[in-house]
Design a protein around this motif. Structure first.
Motif, PDB file in Angstrom:
ATOM      1  N   LEU A  35       0.814  -1.208   0.000  1.00  0.00           N
ATOM      2  CA  LEU A  35       0.000   0.000   0.000  1.00  0.00           C
ATOM      3  C   LEU A  35       0.852   1.264   0.000  1.00  0.00           C
ATOM      4  N   ILE A  61       2.196   1.811  -3.435  1.00  0.00           N
ATOM      5  CA  ILE A  61       1.170   2.321  -4.340  1.00  0.00           C
ATOM      6  C   ILE A  61       0.862   3.779  -4.044  1.00  0.00           C
ATOM      7  N   LEU A  96       1.006   6.697  -6.604  1.00  0.00           N
ATOM      8  CA  LEU A  96      -0.158   7.567  -6.729  1.00  0.00           C
ATOM      9  C   LEU A  96       0.259   9.034  -6.685  1.00  0.00           C
ATOM     10  N   LEU A 100     -18.521   4.672   7.602  1.00  0.00           N
ATOM     11  CA  LEU A 100     -18.132   3.473   6.887  1.00  0.00           C
ATOM     12  C   LEU A 100     -16.666   3.165   7.170  1.00  0.00           C
ATOM     13  N   PRO A 101     -16.384   1.911   7.437  1.00  0.00           N
ATOM     14  CA  PRO A 101     -14.983   1.575   7.675  1.00  0.00           C
ATOM     15  C   PRO A 101     -14.206   1.609   6.369  1.00  0.00           C
ATOM     16  N   GLY A 102     -12.936   1.946   6.454  1.00  0.00           N
ATOM     17  CA  GLY A 102     -12.063   1.884   5.284  1.00  0.00           C
ATOM     18  C   GLY A 102     -12.473   2.783   4.151  1.00  0.00           C
ATOM     19  N   ILE A 103     -13.022   3.950   4.476  1.00  0.00           N
ATOM     20  CA  ILE A 103     -13.437   4.834   3.390  1.00  0.00           C
ATOM     21  C   ILE A 103     -12.224   5.505   2.764  1.00  0.00           C
ATOM     22  N   PRO A 109      -9.098   4.385   1.779  1.00  0.00           N
ATOM     23  CA  PRO A 109      -8.567   3.812   0.545  1.00  0.00           C
ATOM     24  C   PRO A 109      -9.512   3.989  -0.630  1.00  0.00           C
ATOM     25  N   ALA A 110     -10.821   3.923  -0.373  1.00  0.00           N
ATOM     26  CA  ALA A 110     -11.784   4.085  -1.468  1.00  0.00           C
ATOM     27  C   ALA A 110     -11.666   5.471  -2.066  1.00  0.00           C
ATOM     28  N   GLY A 144      -8.617   5.557  -4.169  1.00  0.00           N
ATOM     29  CA  GLY A 144      -8.845   4.884  -5.446  1.00  0.00           C
ATOM     30  C   GLY A 144      -9.684   5.729  -6.376  1.00  0.00           C
ATOM     31  N   ALA A 145     -10.744   6.315  -5.827  1.00  0.00           N
ATOM     32  CA  ALA A 145     -11.652   7.100  -6.660  1.00  0.00           C
ATOM     33  C   ALA A 145     -10.927   8.302  -7.249  1.00  0.00           C
ATOM     34  N   LEU A 195      -7.715   8.612  -7.750  1.00  0.00           N
ATOM     35  CA  LEU A 195      -6.754   8.129  -8.747  1.00  0.00           C
ATOM     36  C   LEU A 195      -7.446   7.889 -10.083  1.00  0.00           C
ATOM     37  N   GLY A 199      -6.347   1.505  -8.552  1.00  0.00           N
ATOM     38  CA  GLY A 199      -7.341   2.313  -7.857  1.00  0.00           C
ATOM     39  C   GLY A 199      -8.659   1.559  -7.711  1.00  0.00           C
ATOM     40  N   PHE A 207      -8.605  -0.729  -4.761  1.00  0.00           N
ATOM     41  CA  PHE A 207      -8.871  -0.024  -3.500  1.00  0.00           C
ATOM     42  C   PHE A 207     -10.381   0.104  -3.277  1.00  0.00           C
ATOM     43  N   ILE A 208     -11.049   0.548  -4.340  1.00  0.00           N
ATOM     44  CA  ILE A 208     -12.485   0.806  -4.209  1.00  0.00           C
ATOM     45  C   ILE A 208     -13.252  -0.489  -3.946  1.00  0.00           C
ATOM     46  N   SER A 251     -12.820  -1.562  -0.310  1.00  0.00           N
ATOM     47  CA  SER A 251     -13.602  -0.730   0.603  1.00  0.00           C
ATOM     48  C   SER A 251     -15.083  -1.038   0.471  1.00  0.00           C
TER      49      SER A 251
END
Lengths: 255, 358, 292
Positions: free
Chosen positions: B252, B255, B259, B300-303, B305-306, B309-310, B312, C103, C106-107, C110
């Motif tokens: 991670l 990455i 990123l 929300l857990p782990g938002i 990384p999302a 990602g979004a 990126l 990416g 990742f999404i 999650s």
């Protein structure tokens, strides 16, 4: 005296014989053209001289030195420059930087000195720049110095590629189909550029070309090839009227 | 719009092209130098983190943005720098020599691993570096006598000329100084033969070879330098986190570093800075956003990384030139207003044709 | 290690390897059709596992129906992803697309974490718990099921590529997009199909893996080992990917009982590095030097 001497070159790719027993000599100060139909092995000869391919047999001498086994990146420093059929420039950089990259071949660079940009580095940069400006003036590229290659029209790119070759300060330049992709006017201009390069800079030219008018106007000698073999070598007039050459071009079943 | 009149070749050599740049960069440096006088220590720490990211980013940008080689394993070099520095200091070496030695050591290691790996290109190289990083992670976890294994190792307190460097203010200045030096070194490289060889290899290997550039030497050098800068960042990072453990340097992390250079904008040092600010401050931004968002979404857990990602994906699809590229376009828009053409920066689509046989 | 134990480990390795191989097949399919590497392939498999969990345990579907529904919905998801994310990227450098799929990974993680929660889940299949005993060797039915399932998928794929026109189109499109367009192949359709197919296979792999592994959002990381397999196989070869995947699974199992933990965990990567160092293009390489 001969600058480049190729003796009995042979090269094959998985059973396909690309070059068969090809021998030729290019004299110093000459403009020497190789002609022949597609697939005759012309570009393969260039790639062999550039050391992109290893020969199966034969020997290449340049300036009295055996380069058959030389490292591919040492060829430029020996004094051989080349261009490519479809332009292999450094796309994302400016014309100036492309030319600078070529001129770096004669420079001893060290990472530490470069990192600190010592006065010696600065001085060498300016010296290199002076020499590049000469080439830019010769080929009329002043307007494009700071343009990125990707934004240039194809005709200009071809000229930049030749300029880049000249920035290596070569004795011999290999031009791989310099007129391909150019319009008739640009091809016309090319005649003058090639003659200028040859006369003013004293660079020997080895050229692969399809445009017979261009070949006829600039070449001192011409070599015709077909299917990896030399058909004949001589003046343009001789080669053009040679029976096997006519056969190869006008179809003896080979195309 | 500003026109640049070049009256001498030296202008093309200068780091700053015109007096406007000198002014704005000078102002930025002054602002940063005086920041510790006004800013809360917490924010100083965050800024120092941004500087550390930026130093690693300089290293990665040399590799990815300028030499065109993708590494999915740079966390390994960050880790090697951090552990080497901590180890040297534990052995009693003073801060500054240890910092430099750690950077050199990381460079050396990356050269060693680079030699076999650099025969590969593209995806193959990316995945090979990823494998290297996994292996380094295993070494860190299991070489207990050197690294402390799972439990990790404490980073000794740093001190220079009688000043404790771990306090927020001195640490801020140290990071800033190292960053400025790194950027200066990298910019110098890029305007000299070494850096030109990098971009030559990136744009056309065939052509680079016929211009007398040795692919092996250039790629190895880029990899070594990249490792060195990243190791330097790692050494500073060790002080920032205070306690080293293998889980600080995972895939991670690699990455995240990648990123940074992509989102910032490949192929420019400005991009590194924008990218570093972006990934350095994003966690804070998300924390702030949580307060505003409705309960359901915010918890929300782990938002995180999302969101990473979004963002990126959004950048890759909408603005592949990154933040810096967007900035250039906006600037151009205002400079040329009202003459700006909508298609000025329109991308040309290229069809793919490969060298594969099957 | 005696013969029985050897066989035992071999079987477990083979079945684990089949899962790697299936995911690797997905990598290669997409790579062959579009020259793009889908880093989220493992995460697609993870989503497939959760979908199967929903169908089987939450909705209480019978196993076979659930399996088919999972594959179908995964194919749909693959197609949707392609339309939404990959199509806008046609013509961009492959590195950019690689980052995009990173990416996406990742999404997806999650997303799975927030929908299904972070607690590990498990599902059962009709063979769970049953054991085939051959002398001293105990073979779990789940392991056998994985192998049989993989074999079936491979046969189906092989036939499909051999006889369906789209299979040929896929080959053509991957080698030269422009030329493919000129001879009337719809590159968009080929890409769409590749994504749907490989997502469907990922779903299948997920269902196969589910009984022998717990389901949680991080399980997709085994995709990296599958990626290693695809690379060893040379990225352009479907059989190569499958064989390399199985080999990695077996090597990993044997490493775990014979080598210290650190080496065992790193063994797939070590194997891959060594192979890549010897043959930089993978075992079944198909890349040649650029022509000039």
């Amino acid at each position: 005296m001969s600058l480049l001497k190729a003796s009995v070159l042979s090269l094959s790719f998985g059973g396909v014989q690309a070059i068969k027993d090809v021998s030729f000599e290019v004299s110093e100060g000459e403009i020497f053209s190789i002609i022949g139909p597609n697939g005759a092995g012309k570009t393969s000869i260039f790639n062999v001289i550039s050391r992109f391919y290893d020969l199966d047999a034969g020997r290449i001498e340049f300036d009295g030195r055996d380069i058959t086994k030389a490292k591919d990146h040492k060829i430029a420093a020996l004094g051989i420059a080349r261009t490519f059929q479809n332009c292999e420039l450094f796309e994302h950089e400016s014309v100036l930087k492309n030319l600078m990259i070529a001129s770096d071949v004669h420079r001893q660079s060290s990472v530490l000195r470069d990192m600190l940009f010592l006065p010696s580095v600065r001085r060498q940069e300016l010296e290199a720049r002076e020499r590049i400006e000469e080439v830019i003036d010769l080929l009329d590229l002043q307007a494009y110095r700071y343009e990125a290659i990707a934004s240039l029209p194809f005709g200009v790119r071809k000229m930049v590629e030749i300029a880049r070759g000249l920035c290596l300060r070569p004795n011999l330049i290999l031009l791989d189909e310099p007129s391909s992709g150019l319009n008739p006017e640009e091809t016309e201009d090319l005649v003058f550029w090639i003659e200028d390069i040859n006369r003013e800079l004293g660079v020997t030219v080895l050229m692969v070309e399809h445009d017979m008018r261009l070949v006829g106007e600039v070449s001192h000698r011409v070599m015709a090839m077909n299917e990896g073999e030399v058909l004949t070598t001589g003046s343009f007039q001789e080669v053009r009227s040679h029976s096997t050459v006519l056969e190869a071009y006008l179809g003896g079943g080979h195309g | 719009m500003r026109f640049l009149f070049r009256t001498s070749h030296t202008i093309d050599l200068a780091l700053f092209q015109h007096s406007g740049q000198v002014f704005w960069y000078g102002l930025l440096v002054i602002a940063l130098l005086t920041a510790p006088l006004v800013l809360d220590p917490f924010y100083l720490g965050e800024l120092a983190q941004v500087f550390i990211y930026a130093i690693a980013g300089v290293g990665l940008m040399l590799l990815v943005g300028y030499t065109g080689m993708v590494s999915l394993g740079h966390a390994a070099f960050l880790a090697i720098g951090a552990y080497a520095h901590a180890r040297f200091m534990t052995w009693g070496m003073p801060f500054l020599p240890s910092l430099l030695l750690a950077a050199l050591f990381t460079g050396f290691v990356s050269m060693l691993v680079g030699l076999p790996v650099l025969r590969m290109t593209g995806v193959y190289l990316a995945i090979a570096t990823l494998a290297l990083a996994e292996i380094v992670e295993q070494v860190l976890t299991h070489w207990t006598s050197m690294t402390g294994g799972f439990r990790g190792m404490r980073v000794p307190d740093a001190e220079m000329l009688g000043v404790a460097l771990d306090a927020p203010r001195p640490f801020f200045y140290v990071c800033f100084a190292v960053l400025v030096a790194s950027v200066f070194a990298a910019l110098n490289l890029l305007r000299s033969p070494t850096g030109r060889a990098f971009v030559a290899v990136r744009d056309s290997e065939t052509s680079a070879v016929s211009m007398g550039i040795s692919l092996v030497r250039t790629k190895t050098l880029a990899f070594t330098l990249s490792g060195m800068f990243t190791g330097l960042a790692g050494a500073l990072f060790a002080h920032r986190i205070g306690h080293l453990a293998p889980d600080a340097f995972t895939l991670l992390t690699s990455i995240q570093l990648l990123l940074m250079v992509v989102v910032g904008g490949l192929g420019s040092m400005h991009g590194v800075m924008f990218g570093a600010i972006f990934i350095g401050l994003l966690p804070q931004g998300i924390a702030l956003a949580r307060d505003v968002l409705p309960q359901g979404v915010a918890n929300l857990p782990g938002i995180e990384p999302a969101v990473f990602g979004a963002i990126l994906i959004a950048f890759l699809i909408l603005e592949p030139d990154g933040i810096y590229g967007r900035w250039l376009k906006i600037r151009r828009y205002f400079e040329e207003f009202p003459l700006y053409r909508k298609d000025t920066f329109k991308r040309q689509q290229r069809f793919l044709s490969t060298e594969r046989l099957r | 290690m005696d013969g029985a134990q050897f066989l035992q480990v071999l079987i477990i390795g083979l079945s684990q390897g089949c899962v790697y191989g299936l995911i690797a097949l997905g990598f290669v399919l997409i790579y062959k059709a579009t020259e793009v590497v889908n880093f989220a392939q493992g995460d697609l498999m993870m989503i497939g596992m959760f979908i199967a969990f929903t169908f089987l345990n939450v909705l209480g579907m019978p196993y076979w129906l659930g399996l088919m529904c999972t594959c179908a919905s995964m194919a749909l998801i693959g197609a949707l992803l392609e339309r939404a994310l990959i199509r806008p990227m046609i013509g961009e450098p492959t590195f950019a697309v690689l980052m995009l799929t990173v990416g996406l990974g990742f999404i997806l993680r999650s997303f799975a974490g927030s929908v299904w929660g972070a607690d590990p889940k498990s599902i059962h299949n009709p063979f769970s718990g049953e054991v085939l005993r051959l002398g001293e060797v105990f073979l779990g039915f789940e392991n056998i099921a994985v192998m049989v399932g993989t074999a079936l998928v491979c046969i189906a794929l092989g036939l499909y590529f051999r006889y369906a026109r789209i299979g040929v189109s896929m080959q053509a499109a991957s080698q030269n997009q422009l030329a493919a367009v000129l001879v009337g192949i719809s590159v968009n359709r080929v890409t769409l199909l590749a994504w749907a197919l490989s997502a469907g296979i990922a779903g299948f792999a997920g269902v196969m893996l589910a009984p022998v592994s717990l389901i949680d959002p991080q399980v997709g990381f085994i995709g990296i080992k599958a990626f290693a397999a695809a690379i060893i196989g040379g990225l352009g070869s479907l059989p190569g990917a499958l064989i390399a995947g199985i080999a990695i699974g077996v090597i990993e199992q044997f490493a775990q009982i014979t080598l210290p933990t650190s080496l065992a965990t790193a063994s797939p990567y070590l194997v891959m590095l060594i192979i890549l160092i010897v043959r930089p293009g993978g075992l079944f390489a198909s890349v040649q030097r650029k022509r000039v």
